[in-house]
Design an enzyme around this catalytic site. Structure first.
Site, PDB file in Angstrom:
ATOM      1  N   GLU A   1     -16.742 -10.750   2.963  1.00 32.49           N
ATOM      2  CA  GLU A   1     -15.754 -10.310   2.398  1.00 32.49           C
ATOM      3  C   GLU A   1     -15.176 -11.656   1.879  1.00 32.49           C
ATOM      4  OE1 GLU A   1     -11.818  -9.366   4.171  1.00 32.49           O
ATOM      5  OE2 GLU A   1     -11.647  -7.740   2.806  1.00 32.49           O
TER       6      GLU A   1
ATOM      7  N   GLU B   1     -14.338 -11.784  -5.816  1.00 35.37           N
ATOM      8  CA  GLU B   1     -13.187 -11.283  -6.220  1.00 35.37           C
ATOM      9  C   GLU B   1     -11.905 -12.040  -5.466  1.00 35.37           C
ATOM     10  OE1 GLU B   1     -15.565  -9.579  -5.189  1.00 35.37           O
ATOM     11  OE2 GLU B   1     -15.929  -7.550  -6.471  1.00 35.37           O
TER      12      GLU B   1
ATOM     13  N   LYS C   1     -16.254  -9.546   7.391  1.00 30.60           N
ATOM     14  CA  LYS C   1     -15.322 -10.103   6.984  1.00 30.60           C
ATOM     15  C   LYS C   1     -15.824 -11.735   6.371  1.00 30.60           C
ATOM     16  CE  LYS C   1     -11.297  -7.905   7.465  1.00 30.60           C
ATOM     17  NZ  LYS C   1     -10.576  -7.601   6.601  1.00 30.60           N
TER      18      LYS C   1
ATOM     19  N   CYS D   1      -8.735  -2.143   3.882  1.00 33.29           N
ATOM     20  CA  CYS D   1      -8.781  -3.092   4.772  1.00 33.29           C
ATOM     21  C   CYS D   1     -10.009  -3.505   5.254  1.00 33.29           C
ATOM     22  CB  CYS D   1      -7.942  -2.761   5.970  1.00 33.29           C
ATOM     23  SG  CYS D   1      -6.241  -2.479   5.557  1.00 33.29           S
TER      24      CYS D   1
ATOM     25  N   SER E   1      -7.408   2.059  -2.594  1.00 30.24           N
ATOM     26  CA  SER E   1      -6.307   1.215  -2.777  1.00 30.24           C
ATOM     27  C   SER E   1      -6.653  -0.296  -3.253  1.00 30.24           C
ATOM     28  CB  SER E   1      -5.443   0.943  -1.358  1.00 30.24           C
ATOM     29  OG  SER E   1      -4.619  -0.107  -1.671  1.00 30.24           O
TER      30      SER E   1
ATOM     31  N   GLU F   1       2.064   1.772  -3.267  1.00 31.17           N
ATOM     32  CA  GLU F   1       0.974   2.147  -4.299  1.00 31.17           C
ATOM     33  C   GLU F   1       0.934   3.577  -4.014  1.00 31.17           C
ATOM     34  OE1 GLU F   1      -2.715   0.328  -3.371  1.00 31.17           O
ATOM     35  OE2 GLU F   1      -3.745   1.437  -5.224  1.00 31.17           O
TER      36      GLU F   1
ATOM     37  N   GLU G   1       0.812  -1.312  -0.100  1.00 31.64           N
ATOM     38  CA  GLU G   1      -0.080  -0.099  -0.129  1.00 31.64           C
ATOM     39  C   GLU G   1       0.913   1.217  -0.014  1.00 31.64           C
ATOM     40  OE1 GLU G   1      -4.059  -0.486   1.627  1.00 31.64           O
ATOM     41  OE2 GLU G   1      -3.405   1.368   3.038  1.00 31.64           O
TER      42      GLU G   1
ATOM     43  N   CYS H   1     -11.291  -1.703  14.324  1.00 35.13           N
ATOM     44  CA  CYS H   1     -11.552  -3.057  14.287  1.00 35.13           C
ATOM     45  C   CYS H   1     -11.715  -3.652  15.846  1.00 35.13           C
ATOM     46  CB  CYS H   1     -10.356  -3.898  13.886  1.00 35.13           C
ATOM     47  SG  CYS H   1     -10.076  -3.339  12.110  1.00 35.13           S
TER      48      CYS H   1
END
Lengths: 164, 586
Positions: free
Chosen positions: B360, B365, B357, B298, B318, B281, B278, B505
């Site tokens: 996710e 993907e 999560k 994230c 990102s 990037e 990151e 989190c």
């Protein structure tokens, strides 16, 4: 089976009622307590509150659709379904109830082929229940729009409906 | 200041204070159920009723302003009787299956019934009967257990700026549900689980995947491994009697081994790896005129949020996968090759502080080249605690042990991913040294720490003319402020960190629930302290100093941001929009 689907977006673009609604929403932006009066006026334009109307109101006022939907389902004044040209109200107040309003209601459901809070397929009648309308001397009573019919018996229903 | 007496105790409070707060100041506890300070002061549950001299009837203390000379009584026969009756009426339409409820022993309604000494069911009446909502992979709704307190509604709308829950219909037919009484799956819910965190009963809970994990652990043909997120280690101890913020990393790793996992990996390793990708990037975007500000990726609740509500800003994200997914991608390639096990035989469980999560993990993907998902199952912190208890493992008695290599070594920069501002701080520790070539002596970036909703900082990179302007938001209503700035062209930041949950989190939707929702921020602060303590305790505190990550690039990935890294560690996003389908009409 394939179902023909119309493009809702194009329909709405042609529908001047949505332009009217958008104007209305603009006039309520930045006002406090806007939701209920805005929904009220929107219902006057559309006769009910279709989902697209609720979405536009939500986006226009910057509030979640869930809030608009919550208010629309809380007040019995608002309807989420199209309503008929004529609104039939059967009084189920105490006096009417003991004098046979139940049978009147059953007869109406039978003749119209719908249940309470529904609208006939031809869009002519919506059937609703009302509380006491203050005409207990004429009980049992029903209203069609602004007209009041009293001392009802199931036999009179057919003739009353025929007038509309 | 005004003075009033409550049960004979005189107390002075600032004008505008409600009676509930005044009673607290006087050391008198008034029971509450719907009350959530600042967010839900609506007087709905009627459990905080009090008597006030000279006023008619009983009044809700949470909505009653204290006034000078007021005489309040909180413990009269009338008050006790009314509170009790109101609670009994709530219970009369509540399933009586407490013994087998997900909240058994941790339920506010149960505690109140105990506190008020209710021993029989006085009212028998109509019972609500709604189908359960199992439509999402993350959150389960049981409207039958809902007490209509509306705490979830308040959090969803005000804290998260989402607002997919609301009260529908009225009277006995009232139900808290998405618009149209739809399923959660049908609306633009981000699955953050903050509603679950504030629900007083079992009406909202995580989807339970513990049985699938037990089954996998029993399957001898599988190589079953696990990773744990940074925030889990400072919170799971609460389920075993430790004070909030206690770091129980070593005992947690031991417990996971006892459960039968063949390797225990640390998502912190992948957090360090995320920083390599990151930070790289970010520097590329700075040098090559890429889209700025770049925003972190994230937090899967945050990702779902931007896909629904700000899809026009997706190019700011990102492209880095989240640490959980990076670790998953490596487990089934790099690690599989290293130990000579076929990727099909690897079963990777993630333990996450997060309900999103679970979603996710299942995104299309997130499937690797072999057609296998990077991660097989996600458990929340709460589910892992339950598994440890079910297995009869006495966590406090366990010795400490270390994560396994090669995906287990991490730096302090990895662990601070668990708190708001942490990803930003970790990225800056690395970007600073990469760009300037100078050693960063004070690695602690106070400006991006703590619980203010939006935080900003400027970091001058020595030896260059670059001053990085950064911002951090946590809680999606706060994120909206930054996103609206970007939309209107008023955001001159280079880099933004967004975490869906308030505090980051550490108070994600999968963490142990707060014992008192009105003390949630104090709990958050304790967990955040734990995270920064864990950072200070580690010998390495900069992600780019992680030797295991270096080895990974040297022996497997090749270049940072190179082809293989891109293939395994980066992703793309999906435009979802705000309205998903036509709502079901009642």
């Amino acid at each position: 089976m394939m179902e023909a689907k119309q493009c809702q977006g194009c329909q709405q673009m042609r529908d001047p009622r949505y332009e009217q609604l958008d104007e209305l929403i603009k006039s309520y932006q930045d006002k406090k307590g806007a939701l209920v009066p805005l929904l009220h006026e929107a219902q006057e334009i559309f006769g009910y509150l279709p989902e697209e109307v609720q979405r536009r109101v939500a986006d226009g006022l910057g509030i979640p659709l869930s809030e608009v939907y919550g208010v629309a389902t809380f007040y019995s004044l608002f309807s989420l379904k199209p309503r008929g040209k004529h609104k039939i109200g059967v009084c189920l107040g105490t006096a009417c109830y003991v004098r046979g309003a139940g049978a009147i209601l059953a007869e109406l459901e039978k003749q119209l082929g719908i249940r309470v809070n529904d609208t006939t397929a031809d869009g002519k009648f919506t059937l609703e229940i009302t509380r006491c309308i203050g005409a207990c001397g004429l009980s049992p009573v029903m209203t069609v729009d602004e007209d009041v019919f009293g001392r009802l018996t199931p036999e009179k229903i057919k003739e009353i409906l025929a007038r509309y | 200041m005004i003075k009033l007496t409550i049960d004979g105790v005189t107390v002075a409070v600032p004008e505008g204070t409600d009676v509930l707060a005044a009673a607290k100041a006087a050391g008198i506890r008034i029971p509450t159920l719907c009350y959530m300070e600042k967010y839900n002061e609506i007087g709905a549950c009627r459990l905080c009723l009090v008597e006030v001299k000279g006023m008619r009837g009983l009044l809700a203390a949470c909505t009653l302003q204290a006034s000078d000379g007021m005489e309040v009584y909180t413990n009269t026969p009338a008050v006790r009787e009314a509170r009790r009756t109101n609670l009994e009426l709530l219970l009369s339409d509540h399933p009586q299956d407490c013994l087998i409820c997900v909240r058994n022993g941790q339920c506010e309604l149960q505690s109140l019934a105990e506190e008020m000494g209710i021993r029989r069911q006085r009212f028998e009446g109509e019972k609500s009967a709604y189908p359960l909502d199992h439509s999402t992979l993350s959150i389960m709704r049981d409207p039958n257990k809902c007490v209509l307190c509306r705490r979830c509604v308040a959090v969803c709308k005000q804290v998260q700026g989402v607002g997919v829950l609301g009260a529908v219909e009225r009277g006995f037919d009232t139900i808290v549900a998405p618009e149209g009484g739809c399923l959660l799956h049908d609306v633009a819910c981000v699955l953050c689980g903050q509603c679950v965190m504030v629900c007083p009963t079992g009406a909202l809970a995580e989807v339970d995947n513990t049985e699938e994990v037990f089954a996998a652990l029993n399957d001898k043909s599988k190589h079953v491994i696990v990773q744990t997120a940074p925030a889990v280690r400072v919170a799971i101890g609460e389920e075993f009697g430790y004070p909030p913020g206690t770091i129980v990393t070593g005992k947690m790793v031991s417990a996971l081994r006892r459960l039968g996992f063949q390797a225990v990996f640390d998502t912190d390793f992948a957090a360090d790896l995320t920083i390599w990708e990151e930070a790289n990037e970010l520097l590329e975007r700075l040098n090559n005129g890429g889209t700025l500000p770049m925003i972190t990726s994230c937090s899967p609740g945050w990702i779902k949020f931007i896909e629904h509500y700000y899809p026009d800003l997706i190019e700011h994200l990102s492209t880095c996968k989240s640490p959980q997914q990076m670790l998953g991608a490596l487990a089934k390639t790099y690690y599989a090759e290293k130990i000579g096990v076929s990727p099909e035989d690897i079963f990777l469980v993630s333990v996450m502080p997060c309900t999103a999560k679970k979603f996710e993990r299942a995104r299309p993907e997130m499937v690797g080249e072999s057609g296998l998902p990077d991660v097989d199952i996600v458990l929340t912190t709460r589910e892992l605690a339950r598994m440890i208890k079910v297995a009869g493992i006495d966590l406090p008695q366990l010795p400490d042990s270390d994560f396994d290599s090669p995906l287990g070594l991490s730096t302090g920069a990895g662990v601070i991913f668990g708190a708001t501002g942490g990803v930003m701080e970790a990225a800056l520790r690395t970007a600073y040294e990469w760009v300037s070539g100078e050693a960063l002596t004070n690695v602690e970036l106070e400006a991006v720490r703590g619980l203010s909703g939006v935080k900003e900082a400027e970091v001058k990179l020595p030896g260059t003319d670059i001053t990085l302007r950064v911002a951090v938001a946590h809680g999606l209503a706060n994120a909206r402020q930054l996103l609206d700035k970007i939309r209107t062209g008023k955001a001159d930041y280079h880099f933004i960190e967004i975490m869906a949950c308030p505090g980051g989190c550490i108070s994600g939707g999968g963490q142990p629930r707060p014992a008192d929702v009105n003390e949630f921020n104090a709990l958050r602060e304790q967990r955040i302290k734990g995270v920064y303590r864990a950072d200070r305790d580690l010998p390495l505190r900069k992600s780019h100093e992680n030797p295991a990550v270096k080895e990974l690039y040297d022996t497997y990935l090749g270049e940072i941001g190179g082809e293989r890294a891109h293939h395994l560690l980066h992703t793309n996003y999906t435009v979802r929009g705000k309205y998903l389908r036509t709502i079901r009409q009642h």
